[in-house]
Design an enzyme around this catalytic site. Structure first.
Site, PDB file in Angstrom:
ATOM      1  N   GLY A 183      17.794  64.769  25.337  1.00 47.05           N
ATOM      2  CA  GLY A 183      18.809  64.790  24.804  1.00 47.05           C
ATOM      3  C   GLY A 183      18.988  63.933  23.285  1.00 47.05           C
ATOM      4  O   GLY A 183      18.367  63.039  23.293  1.00 47.05           O
ATOM      5  N   ARG A 234      26.797  60.844  20.703  1.00 45.35           N
ATOM      6  CA  ARG A 234      27.726  59.747  20.482  1.00 45.35           C
ATOM      7  C   ARG A 234      27.028  58.461  20.273  1.00 45.35           C
ATOM      8  O   ARG A 234      28.219  57.279  19.993  1.00 45.35           O
ATOM      9  CB  ARG A 234      28.647  59.591  21.684  1.00 45.35           C
ATOM     10  N   ASN A 237      25.791  55.875  26.878  1.00 49.65           N
ATOM     11  CA  ASN A 237      26.267  57.057  25.832  1.00 49.65           C
ATOM     12  C   ASN A 237      26.724  56.777  24.387  1.00 49.65           C
ATOM     13  O   ASN A 237      26.646  57.454  23.256  1.00 49.65           O
ATOM     14  CB  ASN A 237      27.376  57.712  26.396  1.00 49.65           C
ATOM     15  N   LYS A 276       1.262  32.469  13.302  1.00 50.70           N
ATOM     16  CA  LYS A 276       1.206  34.129  13.784  1.00 50.70           C
ATOM     17  C   LYS A 276      -0.399  34.329  13.830  1.00 50.70           C
ATOM     18  O   LYS A 276      -1.211  33.659  13.328  1.00 50.70           O
ATOM     19  CB  LYS A 276       1.602  35.055  12.508  1.00 50.70           C
ATOM     20  N   ASN A 327      -3.537  33.514   3.832  1.00 48.96           N
ATOM     21  CA  ASN A 327      -4.538  34.585   4.767  1.00 48.96           C
ATOM     22  C   ASN A 327      -4.379  35.821   4.295  1.00 48.96           C
ATOM     23  O   ASN A 327      -5.364  36.600   4.555  1.00 48.96           O
ATOM     24  CB  ASN A 327      -3.771  34.442   6.171  1.00 48.96           C
ATOM     25  N   SER A 351      -0.940  16.708   3.529  1.00 46.82           N
ATOM     26  CA  SER A 351       0.449  17.303   3.276  1.00 46.82           C
ATOM     27  C   SER A 351       0.114  18.460   2.194  1.00 46.82           C
ATOM     28  O   SER A 351      -0.657  18.113   1.067  1.00 46.82           O
ATOM     29  CB  SER A 351       1.417  16.374   3.034  1.00 46.82           C
ATOM     30  N   ARG A 365      -7.998  18.767  -6.348  1.00 43.17           N
ATOM     31  CA  ARG A 365      -6.739  18.682  -7.085  1.00 43.17           C
ATOM     32  C   ARG A 365      -7.137  17.950  -8.523  1.00 43.17           C
ATOM     33  O   ARG A 365      -8.034  17.381  -8.511  1.00 43.17           O
ATOM     34  CB  ARG A 365      -5.744  18.016  -6.422  1.00 43.17           C
TER      35      ARG A 365
HETATM   36  C1  UD1 Z   1      24.726  64.931  34.553  1.00 48.21           C
HETATM   37  C2  UD1 Z   1      24.802  65.398  35.792  1.00 48.21           C
HETATM   38  C3  UD1 Z   1      26.096  64.968  36.559  1.00 48.21           C
HETATM   39  C4  UD1 Z   1      26.094  63.487  36.774  1.00 48.21           C
HETATM   40  C5  UD1 Z   1      25.749  62.781  35.499  1.00 48.21           C
HETATM   41  C6  UD1 Z   1      25.599  61.345  35.650  1.00 48.21           C
HETATM   42  C7  UD1 Z   1      23.985  67.809  35.853  1.00 48.21           C
HETATM   43  C8  UD1 Z   1      24.290  69.100  35.446  1.00 48.21           C
HETATM   44  N1  UD1 Z   1      25.158  66.786  35.583  1.00 48.21           N
HETATM   45  O1  UD1 Z   1      25.602  65.082  33.839  1.00 48.21           O
HETATM   46  O2  UD1 Z   1      26.524  65.741  37.970  1.00 48.21           O
HETATM   47  O3  UD1 Z   1      27.157  62.874  37.473  1.00 48.21           O
HETATM   48  O4  UD1 Z   1      24.751  63.243  34.889  1.00 48.21           O
HETATM   49  O5  UD1 Z   1      25.508  60.616  34.565  1.00 48.21           O
HETATM   50  O6  UD1 Z   1      22.860  67.403  35.741  1.00 48.21           O
HETATM   51  N2  UD1 Z   1      18.929  66.258  29.324  1.00 48.21           N
HETATM   52  C9  UD1 Z   1      17.829  66.776  28.789  1.00 48.21           C
HETATM   53  N3  UD1 Z   1      17.773  68.133  28.666  1.00 48.21           N
HETATM   54  C10 UD1 Z   1      18.835  68.885  28.980  1.00 48.21           C
HETATM   55  C11 UD1 Z   1      19.914  68.135  29.182  1.00 48.21           C
HETATM   56  C12 UD1 Z   1      20.029  66.790  29.440  1.00 48.21           C
HETATM   57  O7  UD1 Z   1      16.740  66.296  28.705  1.00 48.21           O
HETATM   58  O8  UD1 Z   1      18.805  69.917  28.308  1.00 48.21           O
HETATM   59  C13 UD1 Z   1      18.831  64.730  29.658  1.00 48.21           C
HETATM   60  C14 UD1 Z   1      19.661  63.975  28.710  1.00 48.21           C
HETATM   61  O9  UD1 Z   1      19.048  63.591  27.530  1.00 48.21           O
HETATM   62  C15 UD1 Z   1      20.263  62.700  29.692  1.00 48.21           C
HETATM   63  C16 UD1 Z   1      20.277  63.404  31.233  1.00 48.21           C
HETATM   64  O10 UD1 Z   1      19.309  64.487  30.932  1.00 48.21           O
HETATM   65  O11 UD1 Z   1      19.313  61.830  29.771  1.00 48.21           O
HETATM   66  C17 UD1 Z   1      21.492  63.724  31.686  1.00 48.21           C
HETATM   67  O12 UD1 Z   1      22.191  64.834  30.666  1.00 48.21           O
HETATM   68  P1  UD1 Z   1      23.627  64.823  30.459  1.00 48.21           P
HETATM   69  O13 UD1 Z   1      23.987  65.728  29.489  1.00 48.21           O
HETATM   70  O14 UD1 Z   1      24.063  63.332  30.007  1.00 48.21           O
HETATM   71  O15 UD1 Z   1      24.424  65.042  31.708  1.00 48.21           O
HETATM   72  P2  UD1 Z   1      25.784  64.818  32.291  1.00 48.21           P
HETATM   73  O16 UD1 Z   1      26.608  65.899  31.686  1.00 48.21           O
HETATM   74  O17 UD1 Z   1      26.245  63.527  32.030  1.00 48.21           O
HETATM   75 MG    MG Z   2      25.598  61.875  30.605  1.00 45.83          MG
END
Ligand code: UD1
Ligand code: MG
Length: 450
Positions: free
Chosen positions: A11, A15, A226, A333, A368, A387, A422
């Site tokens: 994802g 936000r 988020n 370092k 260095n 020094s 020096r």
């Molecule tokens: C999801 C759950 C929900 C749960 C909530 C908890 C589903 C359908 N819903 O909702 O039941 O209560 O998490 O936080 O699973 N991601 C991908 N690829 C995608 C979609 C998402 O890698 O195509 C990853 C996102 O980056 C994230 C995670 O999966 O880390 C969850 O996705 P997100 O879109 O946040 O799901 P929620 O709508 O929060």
């Molecule tokens: Mg989520």
């Protein structure tokens, strides 16, 4: 039972309002995805697959920086959590244990909770990690009958009655690999979001006569990130936990709230940490060391009895042996400082070895860097560096040698020798007074002229 972890990290994290992919935002100095990997490590996974999408190259690099054996599965388009897990199929080829799915943006799931989840597989085909939500908001709801999980309904698709349920889905679940993959292949996207929901595998498993169960954990563990505000709240929580842990381990923190830790900071018993100290990643402090105020430490080791600061900076590769003193406005370092050596004031020691009981005078600089290459400075034992000495590397100072104050050392100094490098001093009798008188007279003249 052998376990494969699948970490969803594709994802964007809109936000966060950031160019950096969400799972790379740091918490306690480590990217969020590394926290998920650390949680999962409690299960001693046989394989770990990270599903990447937005910023995939950078996410893969961070994950492999933590464990080079991590497998990466690309999800080009984010079509939902079930679709994300499906992308890991090729990487899971030949694996026949249980799959545990974690989210890359959920850093606080404890090892004990994951162990409980994995253990619950003895009783159910599919096990979901749930929590009682104080404010269930938009979380998926767990629909149960007694201790049986019937299905998970996403908030958008839920009825009023279902929205009243407070037992929520954390997103973490586990099932046997073959079962999970076959369930995922059956997931469709006919829902309010038009996404392939991983959560649908529960209902599908029940349709097939399989059993599903819930393991409940504390809501705080399921906290997902988020927004920046949530990230900062998570940071505060991690810092509070680190403070409590180090105090428990017998460390003195004189003003605990002012000390900033990294996820991997290690401090020995009876060490004292004064107010306003920052531990960036990779720091280990042995018992009885003292870190004085306003010091910044990263990637370094401080041995028993050493004193650092106030206002010291230890950068990666700084290794302080026992009873070393590093004082104010000193930067170290990639340097080994041997037992009992002192670098007490206003110095830069980089790419260097400093021998036992050597004293580095105020204002000493290891030069260095020539603009292209870095060079090493080797200083023997019981050396007295005067020094304001410039040590133009590569250069060596032999055991028990000395440098005169203000020396610019460009060639090696033999054992026991004194290096004077020096311009010799010349005193001109009366010149200071004559010069001043002349200058004052000139100033008086220009004023009159105006
Ligand atoms: C999801 C759950 C929900 C749960 C909530 C908890 C589903 C359908 N819903 O909702 O039941 O209560 O998490 O936080 O699973 N991601 C991908 N690829 C995608 C979609 C998402 O890698 O195509 C990853 C996102 O980056 C994230 C995670 O999966 O880390 C969850 O996705 P997100 O879109 O946040 O799901 P929620 O709508 O929060
Ligand atoms: Mg989520």
């Amino acid at each position: 039972m052998s376990i494969a972890l699948v970490i969803l990290a594709a994802g964007q994290g809109t936000r966060m309002n950031s160019d950096l992919p969400k799972v790379l935002h740091p918490l306690g100095g480590a990217p969020l995805v590394v926290h998920a990997l650390k949680s999962g490590a409690a299960l001693a996974p046989e394989r770990t697959v990270v599903v990447t999408g937005h910023g995939g190259v950078a996410v893969a690099k961070a994950a492999r920086g933590w464990d080079p054996d991590i497998l990466i599965a690309e999800q080009a388009e984010q079509l939902g959590t079930a679709h994300a897990v499906a992308q890991a199929k090729a990487a899971l080829e030949g694996f026949s244990g249980d799959i545990v799915v974690l989210y890359g943006d959920t850093p606080f799931i404890s090892g004990e909770t994951l162990e409980a989840l994995a253990a619950a597989r003895a009783a159910h085909d599919v096990v979901v990690l749930g929590f009682e939500a104080a404010d269930p908001g938009r979380y998926g709801r767990l629909v149960t009958t007694g201790d049986r999980l019937e299905r998970i309904v996403e908030f958008k698709d839920a009825s009023e009655a279902e929205r009243a349920i407070t037992l929520c889905n954390s997103g973490v679940l586990t099932a046997d690999a073959a079962t999970l993959i076959s369930l995922i292949e059956a997931v469709g996207n006919a829902n309010a979001s038009g996404e392939y929901y991983l959560t649908d595998v529960v209902g599908l498993s029940r349709d097939r006569g399989l059993s599903a169960g819930v393991v409940v954990c504390d809501e705080a563990e399921t906290l997902g990130i988020n927004t920046r505000a949530e990230l900062m709240a998570a940071e505060a929580r991690l810092q509070a936990r680190m403070r409590a842990e180090v105090l428990e381990d017998g460390v003195t923190l004189i003003a605990p709230e002012t000390v900033h830790f990294s996820h991997d900071t290690v401090i020995g018993r009876d060490a004292v940490i004064e107010p306003n100290v920052v531990f960036a990643p990779g720091v280990t402090i042995e018992s009885g060391a003292r870190i004085r105020s306003f010091s910044h430490l990263e990637g370094c080791h401080v041995s028993r009895g050493a004193i650092v600061g106030p206002f010291a900076r230890l950068r990666p590769g700084a290794e302080l042996a026992e009873d070393v003193h590093v004082g104010n406005f000193v930067e170290i370092k990639n340097a080994q400082i041997a037992e009992g050596a002192k670098v007490n004031h206003l110095s830069y020691i980089g790419d260097a070895d400093v021998g036992e009981k050597t004293n580095i005078g105020a204002g000493t600089i290891t030069c260095n860097y020539d603009g292209v290459f870095k060079h090493r400075t080797t200083i023997g034992r019981n050396v007295f560096v005067g020094s304001n000495t410039m040590l133009v590397a590569p250069v060596k100072l032999g055991d028990r040698s000395m440098t005169a104050s203000g020396a610019v050392i460009t060639s090696d100094v033999p054992d026991g020798a004194m290096a004077v490098a020096r311009a010799p001093q010349v005193n001109k009798p009366g010149l200071a007074v004559r010069l001043m008188d002349k200058l004052r007279a000139r100033k008086a003249q220009t004023k009159e002229g105006k």
